[in-house]
Design an enzyme around this catalytic site. Sequence first.
Site, PDB file in Angstrom:
ATOM      1  N   GLU A  37      67.522  35.960   4.236  1.00  0.00           N
ATOM      2  CA  GLU A  37      66.601  37.093   4.015  1.00  0.00           C
ATOM      3  C   GLU A  37      67.496  38.321   3.919  1.00  0.00           C
ATOM      4  OE1 GLU A  37      63.341  36.943   3.759  1.00  0.00           O
ATOM      5  OE2 GLU A  37      62.677  35.126   4.769  1.00  0.00           O
ATOM      6  N   CYS A  79      63.951  46.330   4.946  1.00  0.00           N
ATOM      7  CA  CYS A  79      64.383  45.608   3.749  1.00  0.00           C
ATOM      8  C   CYS A  79      63.356  45.801   2.635  1.00  0.00           C
ATOM      9  CB  CYS A  79      64.611  44.143   4.058  1.00  0.00           C
ATOM     10  SG  CYS A  79      63.245  43.386   4.914  1.00  0.00           S
TER      11      CYS A  79
HETATM   12  P1  NAP Z   1      74.522  42.944   8.458  1.00  0.00           P
HETATM   13  O1  NAP Z   1      75.685  43.804   8.662  1.00  0.00           O
HETATM   14  O2  NAP Z   1      74.621  41.861   7.466  1.00  0.00           O
HETATM   15  O3  NAP Z   1      74.146  42.355   9.897  1.00  0.00           O
HETATM   16  C1  NAP Z   1      73.121  41.415  10.060  1.00  0.00           C
HETATM   17  C2  NAP Z   1      73.602  40.337  11.006  1.00  0.00           C
HETATM   18  O4  NAP Z   1      74.652  39.598  10.374  1.00  0.00           O
HETATM   19  C3  NAP Z   1      74.199  40.887  12.303  1.00  0.00           C
HETATM   20  O5  NAP Z   1      73.871  40.023  13.352  1.00  0.00           O
HETATM   21  C4  NAP Z   1      75.687  40.860  12.015  1.00  0.00           C
HETATM   22  O6  NAP Z   1      76.480  40.800  13.169  1.00  0.00           O
HETATM   23  C5  NAP Z   1      75.802  39.590  11.213  1.00  0.00           C
HETATM   24  N1  NAP Z   1      76.988  39.504  10.377  1.00  0.00           N
HETATM   25  C6  NAP Z   1      77.735  40.511   9.875  1.00  0.00           C
HETATM   26  N2  NAP Z   1      78.748  40.000   9.133  1.00  0.00           N
HETATM   27  C7  NAP Z   1      78.620  38.667   9.160  1.00  0.00           C
HETATM   28  C8  NAP Z   1      79.347  37.588   8.568  1.00  0.00           C
HETATM   29  N3  NAP Z   1      80.413  37.804   7.802  1.00  0.00           N
HETATM   30  N4  NAP Z   1      78.929  36.321   8.800  1.00  0.00           N
HETATM   31  C9  NAP Z   1      77.829  36.101   9.556  1.00  0.00           C
HETATM   32  N5  NAP Z   1      77.124  37.075  10.147  1.00  0.00           N
HETATM   33  C10 NAP Z   1      77.497  38.341   9.940  1.00  0.00           C
HETATM   34  O7  NAP Z   1      73.247  43.736   8.048  1.00  0.00           O
HETATM   35  P2  NAP Z   1      72.770  45.116   8.597  1.00  0.00           P
HETATM   36  O8  NAP Z   1      73.393  46.153   7.781  1.00  0.00           O
HETATM   37  O9  NAP Z   1      72.951  45.191  10.065  1.00  0.00           O
HETATM   38  O10 NAP Z   1      71.216  44.963   8.327  1.00  0.00           O
HETATM   39  C11 NAP Z   1      70.596  45.577   7.292  1.00  0.00           C
HETATM   40  C12 NAP Z   1      70.468  44.653   6.102  1.00  0.00           C
HETATM   41  O11 NAP Z   1      69.569  43.598   6.404  1.00  0.00           O
HETATM   42  C13 NAP Z   1      69.856  45.382   4.927  1.00  0.00           C
HETATM   43  O12 NAP Z   1      70.469  44.993   3.734  1.00  0.00           O
HETATM   44  C14 NAP Z   1      68.421  44.912   4.967  1.00  0.00           C
HETATM   45  O13 NAP Z   1      67.751  45.042   3.752  1.00  0.00           O
HETATM   46  C15 NAP Z   1      68.584  43.502   5.393  1.00  0.00           C
HETATM   47  N6  NAP Z   1      67.331  42.974   5.940  1.00  0.00           N
HETATM   48  C16 NAP Z   1      66.665  42.012   5.238  1.00  0.00           C
HETATM   49  C17 NAP Z   1      65.444  41.529   5.704  1.00  0.00           C
HETATM   50  C18 NAP Z   1      64.671  40.488   4.953  1.00  0.00           C
HETATM   51  O14 NAP Z   1      63.771  39.897   5.524  1.00  0.00           O
HETATM   52  N7  NAP Z   1      64.967  40.216   3.692  1.00  0.00           N
HETATM   53  C19 NAP Z   1      64.927  42.032   6.887  1.00  0.00           C
HETATM   54  C20 NAP Z   1      65.635  43.004   7.573  1.00  0.00           C
HETATM   55  C21 NAP Z   1      66.850  43.460   7.084  1.00  0.00           C
HETATM   56  P3  NAP Z   1      77.231  42.104  13.744  1.00  0.00           P
HETATM   57  O15 NAP Z   1      76.161  43.052  14.140  1.00  0.00           O
HETATM   58  O16 NAP Z   1      77.999  41.579  14.883  1.00  0.00           O
HETATM   59  O17 NAP Z   1      78.076  42.634  12.629  1.00  0.00           O
END
Ligand code: NAP
Length: 460
Positions: free
Chosen positions: A228, A262
Amino acid sequence: MSIATINPFDNKVVKTFEEMTPETVNSAITQAEDTFKTWRTQPFSRRTEILHRVAQIMRERSDDLSKLITLEMGKLYAQSQGEIALSADIVDYYATNGEQFLADEQLKPEFGEAYIKKSPIGVLLGVEPWNFPFYQVARFAAPNIMIGNVVLVKHASNVPQCAQALEDIFLEAGAPKGLYTNLFISGTHVSNYIADERIKGVSLTGSELAGASLAAAAGKALKKSVLELGGSDAFIVLEDADIDQAVAWAVIGRMNNTGQCCVAAKRFIVVEAVADEFLAKFKAKLTGLKVGDPMDSTTELGPLSSEGAAVQLADQVQRSVDAGAKVILGGKRIDRPGAFMEVTILTDIKPGMAAYHEELFGPVASFYRVKDESHAIRLANDSPFGLGGTVFTANKERGKKVATMIDTGMVFINHPTWTQPDLPFGGTKRSGYGRELSALGVEEFVNKKLIRFSEYADPF
Ligand code: NAP
């Protein structure tokens, strides 16, 4: 200090947590695997009982849990309370409907009797984002626990107290140890654990970068993944729309959670005939929102989730402006401590600019003026993302026709893309794959096993 509560209202470090060692994670996986062996045999009534109790505790503790959300990621307190209520509703929804969703499905084959039995597959790893620290987890954990799977949850590193609170709630609700386990590990280390053969499936809600990294590791280990990811939802306003309604919902669609959804409305695509009226009214409503402490009930614009998020958003705006976009409202960081960004409207956005292609995760609206409906559809689809979208029109059939033409996982007519327990949620294109919520939410991590019965018959 990568796992820490840092209050984005003043950027002060409140509490830090040690990352778990590989040995501790290994023990947690062993415990989860042991628990799965018995959990999968438990009747639905036991699963239901625990999940209803989880929902009840969430509601009883709503004030404290909401304060944690606001402290760790800056959501306006009233919205944090809304998130807890929604999360409890999701948990209750699966407790109430899970057995029916997972019932055997009778088939009508040409020969013999057959049915599909939906069986759990084992230990799952969920990687979750900070923007809705309880809701995102609820929609992963509740259906899977109802199925008979057990979950390990690696939450975002900036919401560790929410992460811990969730595990504590499950234990207090009577969940056996290992049914729901919080893992304090950083995102950069997640991929190290995916090949572990005791983990049977992985789900990530977050950015494209994290999703691609997790899915690559899962693919290499031949494991199912659900992603997602981000979105850049179009909010189309056609010339027959009620403009006041459209503007009122546009503000909510863009500003909910300080723009960090998102499925937030991010690109406002308005047909020429009503563009001036829409823009003037939209700008008027976004001007002069009261900035302040997200705990204060009179605050209308709180901080973003972190200083890093605010720096990134301001940089995206600046790069767009450098490339020719115009700022008609805001455009800069707010000159005060904390992760604040002005409410911003960008116009004159062209292909090649950051605002055209990237997700703007905060209170920045991109405005586009288009000739007509087909131009609006073309522009809406000219995005790497395919999560949600909105069409405003007085004509329901026209709305449905436009919705059909938009390449996303969800389209709402006369409302911003939204969420509720009984509606499926998910995207296409670079917004990921798989679905959460509704009856579809139990379909991702089940073994749809065929069982066929034959009368003894002469094989020749
Ligand atoms: P993010 O940096 O990707 O973080 C999300 C999760 O992934 C965190 O637990 C993060 O851990 C982990 N993570 C980071 N790098 C990783 C890697 N290389 N491998 C595995 N896990 C990893 O995202 P964000 O910036 O915090 O969140 C916002 C994003 O999420 C936006 O793009 C938003 O649109 C999207 N989102 C999508 C939905 C949906 O349902 N489609 C819902 C909500 C949000 P750490 O915190 O330890 O880095």
